[in-house]
Design a protein around this motif. Structure first.
Motif, PDB file in Angstrom:
ATOM      1  N   ILE A 103       0.813  -1.135  -0.022  1.00 42.39           N
ATOM      2  CA  ILE A 103       0.149   0.173   0.152  1.00 42.39           C
ATOM      3  C   ILE A 103       0.812   1.278  -0.076  1.00 42.39           C
ATOM      4  O   ILE A 103       0.733   2.180  -0.647  1.00 42.39           O
ATOM      5  CB  ILE A 103      -0.946   0.153   1.413  1.00 42.39           C
ATOM      6  CG1 ILE A 103      -2.124  -1.155   1.031  1.00 42.39           C
ATOM      7  CG2 ILE A 103      -1.653   1.280   1.323  1.00 42.39           C
ATOM      8  CD1 ILE A 103      -2.581  -1.471   2.313  1.00 42.39           C
ATOM      9  N   GLU A 104       2.137   1.221   0.773  1.00 39.73           N
ATOM     10  CA  GLU A 104       2.974   2.457   0.946  1.00 39.73           C
ATOM     11  C   GLU A 104       3.676   2.550  -0.327  1.00 39.73           C
ATOM     12  O   GLU A 104       3.713   3.819  -0.849  1.00 39.73           O
ATOM     13  CB  GLU A 104       3.767   2.095   2.140  1.00 39.73           C
ATOM     14  CG  GLU A 104       4.458   3.254   2.792  1.00 39.73           C
ATOM     15  CD  GLU A 104       3.402   4.120   3.346  1.00 39.73           C
ATOM     16  OE1 GLU A 104       2.605   3.793   4.331  1.00 39.73           O
ATOM     17  OE2 GLU A 104       3.876   5.496   3.250  1.00 39.73           O
ATOM     18  N   CYS A 134       2.656   1.617  -3.582  1.00 40.26           N
ATOM     19  CA  CYS A 134       1.594   2.294  -4.375  1.00 40.26           C
ATOM     20  C   CYS A 134       1.587   3.825  -4.422  1.00 40.26           C
ATOM     21  O   CYS A 134       1.515   4.401  -5.233  1.00 40.26           O
ATOM     22  CB  CYS A 134       0.237   1.618  -4.561  1.00 40.26           C
ATOM     23  SG  CYS A 134       0.367  -0.251  -4.831  1.00 40.26           S
ATOM     24  N   ARG A 135       1.382   3.923  -3.009  1.00 38.76           N
ATOM     25  CA  ARG A 135       1.191   5.607  -2.786  1.00 38.76           C
ATOM     26  C   ARG A 135       2.536   6.423  -3.018  1.00 38.76           C
ATOM     27  O   ARG A 135       2.345   7.434  -3.813  1.00 38.76           O
ATOM     28  CB  ARG A 135       1.092   5.641  -1.106  1.00 38.76           C
ATOM     29  CG  ARG A 135       0.373   7.058  -0.694  1.00 38.76           C
ATOM     30  CD  ARG A 135       0.060   7.073   0.625  1.00 38.76           C
ATOM     31  NE  ARG A 135      -0.783   6.148   1.027  1.00 38.76           N
ATOM     32  CZ  ARG A 135      -0.840   5.415   2.340  1.00 38.76           C
ATOM     33  NH1 ARG A 135       0.184   5.537   3.288  1.00 38.76           N
ATOM     34  NH2 ARG A 135      -1.653   4.796   2.857  1.00 38.76           N
ATOM     35  N   ASP A 155       2.969   6.458  -7.153  1.00 43.07           N
ATOM     36  CA  ASP A 155       1.926   7.059  -7.474  1.00 43.07           C
ATOM     37  C   ASP A 155       2.238   8.766  -7.216  1.00 43.07           C
ATOM     38  O   ASP A 155       1.843   9.734  -8.237  1.00 43.07           O
ATOM     39  CB  ASP A 155       0.481   7.018  -6.624  1.00 43.07           C
ATOM     40  CG  ASP A 155      -0.570   7.330  -7.583  1.00 43.07           C
ATOM     41  OD1 ASP A 155      -0.672   7.089  -8.771  1.00 43.07           O
ATOM     42  OD2 ASP A 155      -1.614   7.848  -7.052  1.00 43.07           O
ATOM     43  N   ALA A 156       3.024   9.245  -6.092  1.00 39.89           N
ATOM     44  CA  ALA A 156       3.223  10.662  -5.909  1.00 39.89           C
ATOM     45  C   ALA A 156       4.344  10.988  -6.828  1.00 39.89           C
ATOM     46  O   ALA A 156       4.821  12.136  -6.741  1.00 39.89           O
ATOM     47  CB  ALA A 156       3.479  10.768  -4.535  1.00 39.89           C
TER      48      ALA A 156
END
Ligand code: NDP
Ligand SMILES: O=C(O)C1=N[C@H](C(=O)O)C[C@H](O)C1
Length: 255
Positions: free
Chosen positions: A26-27, A29-30, A33-34
């Motif tokens: 999850i981390e 992907c975040r 993405d950023a």
């Protein structure tokens, strides 16, 4: 270079994440993405099927020691570069990965037991200190949902310390204690005692305790948040396409 291999350098690097619904996934992907120069093209978790990541240029794997070798084999066969944080990499496993990569000379794989920059430095400092102290023990501390013990970081640290001690001609760590209860003195990795603590509230922490006559030295690192691993993960994602073959640890990327 074939048409399929050509890429526009102005387009973001296509990243697939395996273990995408996990704590680290999850981390990752975040963080991807950023980043303007990276894009998430596949979020793959248990049961999704690896083919969802076929379009990725770089796959990031934070899954489990049980499945990571199959994942890595698939990536290498597909010619996809991989950045791996999943634990469980013995010397035998690393050798197997080198064998697979020998048949795919353009593919890069980075496997790091810990992507925290502070953790990498902690391991380097510990290896440096090792030759000067007759005693050493490692205490790793993690959240209780961690599946493996000791941690990959602790195992890697123990091996590096053992190598440094051998190079310095140090003998075994002195210890006259007889375990009254099995396990009381922890596990032993290459002659170095390792203690694994699990408690709610912890994320990922490690102390390396050195001792010699009249003094001790404690080297400690704390990850309080999984965001601490992201600069190292992104560094590896950006570097791996230009590092064919196997890179173990972040050290070479930080120099
Ligand atoms: N190198 C580093 O810096 C770090 C390494 N780690 C390591 O990363 C690994 C993952 O840690 P963490 O995120 O906390 O663990 P989690 O259990 O939270 O995440 C693992 C995820 O992988 C999924 N998964 C299982 N099998 C597959 C598969 N075949 N394909 C795709 N996904 C799959 C799991 O699904 P399900 O739950 O349904 O089984 C789960 O969602 C561990 O080995 C850990 O030690 C962790 C932090 C930092
Ligand atoms: O499972 C974790 O959380 C972590 N795993 C890695 C390890 O086993 O060393 C890295 C870090 O300690 C967090």
């Amino acid at each position: 270079m074939t048409d399929e291999q050509w890429r526009n350098p102005d387009e973001p690097v296509r990243v697939g994440v395996l273990g995408a619904r996990g704590r680290m996934g999850i981390e990752v992907c975040r963080a991807v993405d950023a980043a303007d120069d990276l894009e998430v093209v596949a979020m793959v978790d248990q049961g999704d099927g690896l083919s969802a990541a076929s379009d990725a240029e770089v796959v990031v794997d934070f899954t489990t020691p049980d499945v990571v070798m199959d994942n890595l084999r698939w990536c290498i066969d597909q010619g996809i570069n991989a950045v791996v944080g999943t634990t469980g990499f013995t010397e035998q496993r690393l050798e197997q990965v080198r064998g697979w990569l020998a048949g795919k000379p353009g593919v890069g794989v980075v496997i790091a037991p810990n992507f925290g920059i502070g953790a990498v430095l902690m391991m380097q400092f510990a290896a440096r200190a090792a030759r000067h102290f007759e005693s050493v023990e490692i205490i790793e501390q993690h959240h209780p949902r961690k599946l493996d013990a000791p941690s990959g970081t602790a195992t890697h640290t123990a091996r590096q310390i053992a190598r440094a001690r051998a190079e310095a001609g140090l003998g075994p760590v002195p210890d006259a204690t007889k375990d009254e209860v099995p396990g009381a003195r922890g596990a032993e990795i290459d002659g170095v005692r390792v203690h694994a603590v699990r408690a709610t509230g912890l994320v990922a922490h490690q102390e390396v305790l050195f001792g010699t006559t009249g003094e001790t030295l404690t080297i400690r690192h704390d990850s309080y948040d999984r965001a601490s691993f992201m600069p190292g993960v992104l560094l590896a994602v950006r570097a791996v396409r230009n590092r064919p073959g196997l890179t173990v640890g972040l050290d070479a990327l930080l120099d």
